[in-house]
Design a protein around this motif. Structure first.
Motif, short mmCIF file in Angstrom:
data_model
loop_
_atom_site.label_atom_id
_atom_site.label_comp_id
_atom_site.label_asym_id
_atom_site.label_seq_id
_atom_site.Cartn_x
_atom_site.Cartn_y
_atom_site.Cartn_z
N UNK A 1 0.75 -1.14 -0.15
CA UNK A 1 -0.01 0.19 0.11
C UNK A 1 0.87 1.25 -0.10
N UNK A 2 0.89 1.87 -1.09
CA UNK A 2 1.80 3.13 -1.32
C UNK A 2 0.84 4.19 -1.11
N UNK A 3 0.71 4.65 0.29
CA UNK A 3 -0.49 5.17 1.00
C UNK A 3 -0.46 6.68 0.15
N UNK A 4 0.53 7.56 0.24
CA UNK A 4 0.45 8.88 -0.19
C UNK A 4 0.40 8.87 -1.72
N UNK B 1 -4.18 2.64 -9.11
CA UNK B 1 -4.69 3.44 -8.14
C UNK B 1 -5.94 2.91 -7.36
N UNK B 2 -6.03 3.56 -6.24
CA UNK B 2 -7.05 3.14 -5.03
C UNK B 2 -8.17 3.75 -4.66
N UNK B 3 -7.71 5.20 -5.23
CA UNK B 3 -8.72 6.33 -4.62
C UNK B 3 -8.85 6.94 -3.47
N UNK B 4 -7.71 6.68 -2.78
CA UNK B 4 -7.50 7.37 -1.18
C UNK B 4 -6.30 7.33 -0.91
N UNK B 5 -5.84 8.58 -0.16
CA UNK B 5 -4.55 8.76 0.17
C UNK B 5 -4.42 8.32 1.66
N UNK C 1 -8.43 -3.56 0.97
CA UNK C 1 -7.64 -2.55 1.49
C UNK C 1 -8.47 -1.62 2.65
N UNK C 2 -7.84 -1.35 3.64
CA UNK C 2 -8.48 -0.62 4.67
C UNK C 2 -8.14 0.68 4.45
N UNK C 3 -9.26 1.72 4.06
CA UNK C 3 -9.53 3.01 3.89
C UNK C 3 -9.61 3.52 5.24
N UNK D 1 -11.61 7.05 5.98
CA UNK D 1 -13.07 6.93 5.41
C UNK D 1 -13.55 5.93 6.19
N UNK D 2 -13.21 4.94 7.06
CA UNK D 2 -14.15 4.07 7.75
C UNK D 2 -14.48 3.00 6.72
#
Length: 321
Positions: free
Chosen positions: A101-104, A122-126, A140-142, A145-146
């Motif tokens: 998970x390359x978060x940022x 892409x996963x649509x969240x940072x 993936x745990x966002x 955004x819970x």
């Protein structure tokens, strides 16, 4: 007549010498055959897993005298190039591939077992943290955004469902196990997000990993007064198999066979399933001023250690002496 007798005596002496020589060769050949049979037996046992020098040393009382660690080249630095990360928060090893998970950078990156880049999407969240991979899906745990999001292995979005605050999860072909510390539990969902059961835990657990039919939860929060510990669950019976205390510096943990590998600050600790410390060793820091080792995955004797602040993944090979 004497000549004949003498001649026969010489023949008799030569015969005895020849028989002695043959018998001595038979003894040597027998010894060689015994040694060869023994070598073949040991090789067969090693291949079958019944005789494994690595396990033999691991199950003894280990210290640094019994093992050495070899650091293979780590991968990643902050940025957007092919093998660089920006605050990676989660890793999972599945199907001989490493998922990050390359978060940022708002993406999942997939590598071969030795760190060669394979793909990304892409996963649509940072604000993503944990990741869990199955044969057909990537969960993936966002965190902010819970939500739990799922994708196929080509990066196509499949679905999402709501959860309480979480930073890690695990999954198999039937269920998704979400570490939800505010609920003091590990809720169990089906792949569509329907709650089917839960495992009772507590608020001082933040990381979740799995091995076969086991789940391992670890990682304290400094604001929680509950004593930090590792909890190992049986997924099928949905019971606690074992638990043992850790330090306040503990983070992610992983299991392999009968051993637990735990990140404790800037070192790796190896325990048996009863919590006895077998060995430990220090990790190399990519940046002495900025490092935060958070998660660990095990593939046989290869360890993948995520350094979130250092923006890299260390690939280590443990060699036991």
């Amino acid at each position: 007549m004497e000549i004949i007798v003498c001649y026969m005596s010489r023949i008799s002496t030569l015969k005895e010498i020849f028989e002695f020589y043959i018998n001595r060769r038979k003894i040597y050949m027998s010894l060689i055959i015994v040694v060869l049979i023994a070598l073949i037996g040991v090789t067969a046992l090693a291949q079958s897993g019944l005789f494994n020098p690595t396990e033999y040393y691991l199950t003894k009382e280990l210290s640094n005298n019994y093992h050495q660690q070899v650091f293979l080249p780590s991968i990643g630095n902050i940025g957007n190039d092919e093998v660089e990360f920006n605050a990676p928060e989660g890793i999972d090893f599945f199907g001989n591939k490493l998922f990050v998970v390359d978060t940022k950078n708002n993406q999942i990156r997939i590598f071969s077992s030795d760190g060669v880049p394979l793909s990304k999407f892409p996963i649509g969240t940072k604000c993503a943290s944990g990741i869990a991979v199955t044969n057909e899906k990537i969960f993936v745990a966002d965190t902010c955004n819970y939500k739990i999001k799922s994708f196929d292995h080509n990066g196509n979005f499949l679905n999402e469902f709501g959860v309480s605050w979480t930073r890690d999860l695990e999954a198999d072909e039937k269920f998704v196990y979400v570490m939800e510390p505010h609920q003091a539990a590990i809720p169990i969902y089906n792949h569509n997000g329907k709650l089917v059961d839960e495992l009772h835990a507590h608020e001082n657990l933040h990381y979740l990993n799995s091995y076969d039919n086991k789940l391992i939860a670890s990682g304290p929060h400094p604001a929680v007064s509950i004593s930090p510990e590792i909890m190992i669950f049986d997924k099928e019976r949905r019971t606690v198999d074992s638990r043992f205390p850790t330090s306040d510096n503990a983070h992610g943990a992983a299991m392999f066979e009968n051993h637990v590998f735990l990140i404790d600050g800037d070192k790796i600790q190896i325990f048996d399933l009863k919590g006895e410390l077998l060995s430990e060793f220090n990790l190399e820091k990519n940046n002495e001023e900025s490092y935060f080792f958070t998660q660990i995955e095990v593939n046989n004797d290869i360890l993948y250690v995520l350094d979130t602040h250092g923006n890299n993944i260390q690939i280590l090979e443990i060699i036991y002496e």
